[in-house]
Motif scaffolding. Structure first.
Motif, PDB file in Angstrom:
ATOM      1  N   ASP A 193       8.866  -0.304   1.172  1.00  0.00           N
ATOM      2  CA  ASP A 193       8.332  -1.360   0.319  1.00  0.00           C
ATOM      3  C   ASP A 193       8.635  -2.742   0.871  1.00  0.00           C
TER       4      ASP A 193
ATOM      5  N   PRO B  10       2.547  -5.855   1.673  1.00  0.00           N
ATOM      6  CA  PRO B  10       1.458  -5.680   0.709  1.00  0.00           C
ATOM      7  C   PRO B  10       0.706  -4.375   0.959  1.00  0.00           C
TER       8      PRO B  10
ATOM      9  N   GLY C 267      -4.914  -1.318  -3.023  1.00  0.00           N
ATOM     10  CA  GLY C 267      -5.189  -0.194  -3.911  1.00  0.00           C
ATOM     11  C   GLY C 267      -6.639   0.235  -3.813  1.00  0.00           C
TER      12      GLY C 267
ATOM     13  N   PRO D 180      -7.325  -4.272  -6.111  1.00  0.00           N
ATOM     14  CA  PRO D 180      -5.914  -4.490  -6.446  1.00  0.00           C
ATOM     15  C   PRO D 180      -5.062  -4.503  -5.181  1.00  0.00           C
TER      16      PRO D 180
ATOM     17  N   ASP E  49      -0.993  -4.819  -4.178  1.00  0.00           N
ATOM     18  CA  ASP E  49       0.392  -4.868  -4.642  1.00  0.00           C
ATOM     19  C   ASP E  49       1.269  -5.306  -3.485  1.00  0.00           C
TER      20      ASP E  49
ATOM     21  N   GLY F  44       4.843  -8.278  -2.934  1.00  0.00           N
ATOM     22  CA  GLY F  44       6.020  -8.859  -3.543  1.00  0.00           C
ATOM     23  C   GLY F  44       6.342 -10.214  -2.983  1.00  0.00           C
TER      24      GLY F  44
ATOM     25  N   ASP G 294       8.210  -7.700  -7.497  1.00  0.00           N
ATOM     26  CA  ASP G 294       6.868  -7.139  -7.352  1.00  0.00           C
ATOM     27  C   ASP G 294       5.806  -8.162  -7.746  1.00  0.00           C
TER      28      ASP G 294
ATOM     29  N   ARG H 266       1.676  -8.064  -8.547  1.00  0.00           N
ATOM     30  CA  ARG H 266       0.459  -7.276  -8.722  1.00  0.00           C
ATOM     31  C   ARG H 266      -0.693  -8.266  -8.834  1.00  0.00           C
ATOM     32  N   SER H 267      -1.739  -8.018  -8.083  1.00  0.00           N
ATOM     33  CA  SER H 267      -2.849  -8.953  -8.091  1.00  0.00           C
ATOM     34  C   SER H 267      -4.179  -8.225  -7.966  1.00  0.00           C
TER      35      SER H 267
ATOM     36  N   THR I 182       3.632 -11.486 -11.807  1.00  0.00           N
ATOM     37  CA  THR I 182       4.943 -11.274 -11.201  1.00  0.00           C
ATOM     38  C   THR I 182       6.018 -11.745 -12.158  1.00  0.00           C
TER      39      THR I 182
END
Length: 170
Positions: free
Chosen positions: A31, A60, A63, A85, A87, A89, A118, A120-121, A157
């Motif tokens: 990650d 990153p 998704g 999406p 993901d 951080g 994290d 998320r976008s 976030t």
């Protein structure tokens, strides 16, 4: 091509694909990448205690995009360019610095910890519809106002930080 040649070729391709998949799995499971900042040489050269700095850089990952939804009465799907999406951080940082005593030779420490958090976008998307109505049995499509909408990006976030101080260097 003979069946023996095809079987051999299939076995070689399967072996290569399995080896590539096994090599890619550990990298995909990470990650964040740790980033140490080596200051040991500067400490020895200057003869003093320097801050300890460590960081983390998140990786990153993309998704699966939203599937198109077809709506009755429209020629094009509801989300023509879907939002993707992503993901990832925010980078993390760990800083610990010595704090010298004013009256004696001892040290305390002060530290700041900002853990990688994290994020998320969703990327922006596009929704549009043709300037024609949907065809109906026995009728030709009629003209209508074209529709265009930009789907706004989304960013979520929860960053945080820790400030510590205490006796000793650790």
């Amino acid at each position: 091509m003979k069946s023996i040649t095809r079987g051999t070729l299939a076995a070689v391709i399967t072996g290569v694909a399995a080896a590539m998949g096994a090599a890619a799995t550990p990298a995909a499971a990470v990650d964040a990448v740790p980033v140490p900042v080596p200051l040991g040489g500067a400490e020895a050269a200057l003869g003093t205690e320097l801050p300890e700095v460590d960081g983390q850089l998140p990786l990153p990952t993309a998704g699966v995009p939203e599937p198109p939804r077809f709506v009755k009465g429209r020629l094009l799907p509801e989300r023509t360019v879907p939002r993707l999406p992503v993901d990832g951080g925010l980078p993390g940082l760990e800083l610990r610095a010595p704090l010298a005593h004013a009256l004696d030779d001892g040290f305390d420490h002060v530290g700041v910890g900002v853990p990688a958090s994290d994020v998320r976008s969703l990327t922006p998307g596009l929704a549009l519809d043709a300037p024609l109505t949907a065809p109906r049995p026995g009728e030709l499509p009629a003209l209508k106002q074209p529709e265009l909408a930009v789907l706004a990006p989304v960013l979520r976030t929860t960053p945080g930080a820790d400030l510590t101080a205490g006796p000793g260097l650790r």
